[in-house]
Design a protein around this motif. Structure first.
Motif, PDB file in Angstrom:
ATOM      1  N   ALA A  84      14.959 -15.448  48.321  1.00  0.00           N
ATOM      2  CA  ALA A  84      14.759 -16.750  48.967  1.00  0.00           C
ATOM      3  C   ALA A  84      13.345 -17.239  48.669  1.00  0.00           C
ATOM      4  O   ALA A  84      12.380 -16.614  49.108  1.00  0.00           O
ATOM      5  N   ARG A 116      -0.156  -5.061  52.277  1.00  0.00           N
ATOM      6  CA  ARG A 116      -1.506  -5.576  52.581  1.00  0.00           C
ATOM      7  C   ARG A 116      -1.601  -7.082  52.355  1.00  0.00           C
ATOM      8  O   ARG A 116      -2.612  -7.703  52.659  1.00  0.00           O
ATOM      9  N   GLY A 117      -0.565  -7.691  51.785  1.00  0.00           N
ATOM     10  CA  GLY A 117      -0.596  -9.126  51.487  1.00  0.00           C
ATOM     11  C   GLY A 117      -0.356  -9.960  52.736  1.00  0.00           C
ATOM     12  O   GLY A 117       0.015  -9.439  53.788  1.00  0.00           O
ATOM     13  N   ASN A 118      -0.567 -11.250  52.606  1.00  0.00           N
ATOM     14  CA  ASN A 118      -0.369 -12.164  53.749  1.00  0.00           C
ATOM     15  C   ASN A 118       1.044 -12.078  54.303  1.00  0.00           C
ATOM     16  O   ASN A 118       1.242 -12.013  55.516  1.00  0.00           O
ATOM     17  N   MET A 119       2.020 -12.081  53.416  1.00  0.00           N
ATOM     18  CA  MET A 119       3.421 -12.033  53.852  1.00  0.00           C
ATOM     19  C   MET A 119       3.816 -10.618  54.256  1.00  0.00           C
ATOM     20  O   MET A 119       4.500 -10.412  55.261  1.00  0.00           O
ATOM     21  N   GLY A 153      11.198 -12.150  48.796  1.00  0.00           N
ATOM     22  CA  GLY A 153      10.525 -13.433  49.038  1.00  0.00           C
ATOM     23  C   GLY A 153       9.576 -13.750  47.909  1.00  0.00           C
ATOM     24  O   GLY A 153       9.092 -14.871  47.778  1.00  0.00           O
ATOM     25  N   SER A 189       0.065  -1.495  45.792  1.00  0.00           N
ATOM     26  CA  SER A 189      -0.444  -1.361  44.416  1.00  0.00           C
ATOM     27  C   SER A 189      -1.484  -0.237  44.331  1.00  0.00           C
ATOM     28  O   SER A 189      -1.843   0.180  43.240  1.00  0.00           O
ATOM     29  N   LYS A 210      -2.215 -18.478  45.503  1.00  0.00           N
ATOM     30  CA  LYS A 210      -0.842 -18.497  44.975  1.00  0.00           C
ATOM     31  C   LYS A 210      -0.882 -18.463  43.447  1.00  0.00           C
ATOM     32  O   LYS A 210      -1.653 -19.192  42.828  1.00  0.00           O
ATOM     33  N   PHE A 245       7.993 -17.436  58.511  1.00  0.00           N
ATOM     34  CA  PHE A 245       8.981 -16.955  57.539  1.00  0.00           C
ATOM     35  C   PHE A 245       9.811 -15.777  58.070  1.00  0.00           C
ATOM     36  O   PHE A 245      10.832 -15.432  57.491  1.00  0.00           O
ATOM     37  N   PHE A 304      11.578 -18.610  53.216  1.00  0.00           N
ATOM     38  CA  PHE A 304      12.304 -18.018  54.346  1.00  0.00           C
ATOM     39  C   PHE A 304      12.153 -18.834  55.626  1.00  0.00           C
ATOM     40  O   PHE A 304      12.648 -18.429  56.666  1.00  0.00           O
ATOM     41  N   THR A 343       5.559  -9.254  46.872  1.00  0.00           N
ATOM     42  CA  THR A 343       4.452  -8.818  46.010  1.00  0.00           C
ATOM     43  C   THR A 343       3.955  -9.976  45.145  1.00  0.00           C
ATOM     44  O   THR A 343       3.322 -10.891  45.668  1.00  0.00           O
ATOM     45  N   THR A 353       8.124 -14.970  44.603  1.00  0.00           N
ATOM     46  CA  THR A 353       8.598 -16.141  43.857  1.00  0.00           C
ATOM     47  C   THR A 353       8.405 -15.909  42.357  1.00  0.00           C
ATOM     48  O   THR A 353       7.902 -14.867  41.937  1.00  0.00           O
TER      49      THR A 353
HETATM   50  P1  NAP Z   1      -0.726 -11.889  48.602  1.00  0.00           P
HETATM   51  O1  NAP Z   1      -1.436 -12.140  49.883  1.00  0.00           O
HETATM   52  O2  NAP Z   1      -1.436 -12.014  47.292  1.00  0.00           O
HETATM   53  O3  NAP Z   1      -0.069 -10.419  48.705  1.00  0.00           O
HETATM   54  C1  NAP Z   1       0.600  -9.773  47.689  1.00  0.00           C
HETATM   55  C2  NAP Z   1       0.439  -8.281  47.930  1.00  0.00           C
HETATM   56  O4  NAP Z   1       1.300  -7.573  47.032  1.00  0.00           O
HETATM   57  C3  NAP Z   1      -0.990  -7.776  47.669  1.00  0.00           C
HETATM   58  O5  NAP Z   1      -1.368  -6.883  48.692  1.00  0.00           O
HETATM   59  C4  NAP Z   1      -0.858  -7.070  46.327  1.00  0.00           C
HETATM   60  O6  NAP Z   1      -1.794  -6.036  46.170  1.00  0.00           O
HETATM   61  C5  NAP Z   1       0.542  -6.520  46.452  1.00  0.00           C
HETATM   62  N1  NAP Z   1       1.129  -6.172  45.164  1.00  0.00           N
HETATM   63  C6  NAP Z   1       1.035  -6.823  43.977  1.00  0.00           C
HETATM   64  N2  NAP Z   1       1.721  -6.187  43.053  1.00  0.00           N
HETATM   65  C7  NAP Z   1       2.262  -5.100  43.634  1.00  0.00           C
HETATM   66  C8  NAP Z   1       3.096  -4.047  43.185  1.00  0.00           C
HETATM   67  N3  NAP Z   1       3.497  -3.982  41.912  1.00  0.00           N
HETATM   68  N4  NAP Z   1       3.477  -3.105  44.069  1.00  0.00           N
HETATM   69  C9  NAP Z   1       3.084  -3.156  45.353  1.00  0.00           C
HETATM   70  N5  NAP Z   1       2.283  -4.131  45.842  1.00  0.00           N
HETATM   71  C10 NAP Z   1       1.892  -5.084  44.990  1.00  0.00           C
HETATM   72  O7  NAP Z   1       0.553 -12.844  48.467  1.00  0.00           O
HETATM   73  P2  NAP Z   1       1.460 -13.443  49.660  1.00  0.00           P
HETATM   74  O8  NAP Z   1       0.945 -14.752  50.077  1.00  0.00           O
HETATM   75  O9  NAP Z   1       1.711 -12.385  50.659  1.00  0.00           O
HETATM   76  O10 NAP Z   1       2.807 -13.718  48.835  1.00  0.00           O
HETATM   77  C11 NAP Z   1       3.549 -12.676  48.226  1.00  0.00           C
HETATM   78  C12 NAP Z   1       4.704 -13.291  47.436  1.00  0.00           C
HETATM   79  O11 NAP Z   1       5.575 -13.982  48.348  1.00  0.00           O
HETATM   80  C13 NAP Z   1       4.272 -14.343  46.399  1.00  0.00           C
HETATM   81  O12 NAP Z   1       5.132 -14.291  45.286  1.00  0.00           O
HETATM   82  C14 NAP Z   1       4.450 -15.668  47.148  1.00  0.00           C
HETATM   83  O13 NAP Z   1       4.663 -16.765  46.289  1.00  0.00           O
HETATM   84  C15 NAP Z   1       5.685 -15.344  47.957  1.00  0.00           C
HETATM   85  N6  NAP Z   1       5.879 -16.129  49.201  1.00  0.00           N
HETATM   86  C16 NAP Z   1       7.159 -16.297  49.570  1.00  0.00           C
HETATM   87  C17 NAP Z   1       7.458 -16.951  50.740  1.00  0.00           C
HETATM   88  C18 NAP Z   1       8.900 -17.087  51.135  1.00  0.00           C
HETATM   89  O14 NAP Z   1       9.185 -17.628  52.202  1.00  0.00           O
HETATM   90  N7  NAP Z   1       9.823 -16.624  50.292  1.00  0.00           N
HETATM   91  C19 NAP Z   1       6.433 -17.439  51.559  1.00  0.00           C
HETATM   92  C20 NAP Z   1       5.103 -17.223  51.162  1.00  0.00           C
HETATM   93  C21 NAP Z   1       4.839 -16.543  49.973  1.00  0.00           C
HETATM   94  P3  NAP Z   1      -3.136  -6.296  45.264  1.00  0.00           P
HETATM   95  O15 NAP Z   1      -3.866  -7.396  45.960  1.00  0.00           O
HETATM   96  O16 NAP Z   1      -3.825  -4.962  45.253  1.00  0.00           O
HETATM   97  O17 NAP Z   1      -2.623  -6.717  43.908  1.00  0.00           O
END
Ligand code: NAP
Length: 266
Positions: A125, A12-15, A99, A37, A159, A240, A128, A77, A101
């Motif tokens: 990474a 459900r998250g952005n990524m 992904g 979650s 973030k 990404f 990405f 996550t 961080t």
């Molecule tokens: P986001 O929109 O906050 O999404 C995170 C999702 O993960 C939420 O739906 C959250 O649910 C869920 N979640 C949290 N804990 C969980 C668990 N234990 N089990 C299952 N689901 C869980 O964040 P995002 O922007 O998508 O980013 C996610 C991660 O990727 C972050 O660490 C961010 O820094 C990283 N990121 C990496 C890159 C890359 O290129 N490597 C790029 C962008 C972001 P709830 O809202 O219910 O807690």
């Protein structure tokens, strides 16, 4: 290429949303389940804003991996869960592409040992996006000739970690080619704590968090009578996904942990 069975954590998250779309649209990838979650026992199609896929939702990763034959976990996550999720994946012989961080150098060392013990590939990474990898590589090249450098990273205000994994990775790459160097005036004093940013071997890193931003970084070099700015902008999360797809294909061919997309692209 043969079929790859994939589980996405954080759908459900952005990524995670982008990753679900990418897996569903890739010919030899099969989305087996998602780890959320909440919403245990539902189907992905039952959740708001999700594609109409009859894929089961689990909150318990251990149970998900016990009930399905999974090749790769894509984890997007939150910093508190990345390490634990990788350990569960290793226990089940599943290869993680991460992904999420927030990993420390110690975490990476421990996880690399676990991957090697099990003979499993794993990829973490912090960024990405291929353009971001080039930004880091170009920054490392420039730092050899212009060692005074500050990093400004800008991200959306949801973030959780600061500075970003990409900023830390950039600083690490720069530190490999320059002597540690205290920058700025030797007697400089912060009138407000934090004004000069975080310190990485004398390099300053500044984190901006605002709604409307996605993921952006500027690396600014200063020399006599000149500055050089290397800048990368991810304007949406689709940027990404080619990197995530490449990591999924690559993680099946390696038997150790690789940290950083730059280590799997030419
Ligand atoms: P986001 O929109 O906050 O999404 C995170 C999702 O993960 C939420 O739906 C959250 O649910 C869920 N979640 C949290 N804990 C969980 C668990 N234990 N089990 C299952 N689901 C869980 O964040 P995002 O922007 O998508 O980013 C996610 C991660 O990727 C972050 O660490 C961010 O820094 C990283 N990121 C990496 C890159 C890359 O290129 N490597 C790029 C962008 C972001 P709830 O809202 O219910 O807690």
């Amino acid at each position: 290429m043969s079929n790859i069975n994939i589980v996405v954590a954080g759908p459900r998250g952005n990524m995670g949303k982008e990753a679900v779309k990418m897996v569903a649209a890739t010919e030899n990838f099969t989305l087996i389940a998602v780890i959320d979650s909440k919403n245990d026992g539902n189907l992905l199609a039952d959740l708001a804003d999700m594609p109409n896929l009859q894929v089961p939702v689990y909150t318990d990763m251990d149970r998900c991996f016990s009930e399905h034959d999974v090749d790769v976990l894509i984890d997007l996550t939150a910093p508190a869960f990345g390490k634990k999720h990788m350990e569960i994946a290793f226990m089940h012989g599943v290869r993680p592409v991460v992904g999420t961080t927030g990993f420390s150098e110690q975490d990476i060392k421990e996880l690399r040992n676990k991957a090697e013990e099990k003979g499993l590939g794993a990829i973490i990474a912090p960024n990405f996006a291929v353009g971001a990898i080039l930004m880091m590589k170009f920054s490392q090249m420039a730092a050899k000739y212009m060692p005074d450098v500050e990093i400004i990273e800008r991200h959306h205000d949801r973030k959780l970690d600061a500075p970003s994994g990409t900023a830390i990775k950039t600083a690490q790459l720069i530190a490999e080619v320059r002597e540690a160097k205290q920058q700025g005036h030797p007697n400089e004093k912060e009138e407000l704590i934090g004004a000069r940013g975080a310190d990485f071997e004398g390099m300053k890193i500044h984190s901006v968090r605002l709604p409307g931003l996605v993921a952006h970084q500027e690396v600014i070099f200063g020399g006599e009578g000149q500055t050089l700015t290397i800048r990368h902008d991810s304007i949406n999360r689709a940027s990404f996904m080619p990197g995530v797809r490449l990591a999924v294909e690559t993680v099946l061919k390696i038997d150790t942990l690789v940290y950083g997309l730059e280590n799997i692209i030419d």
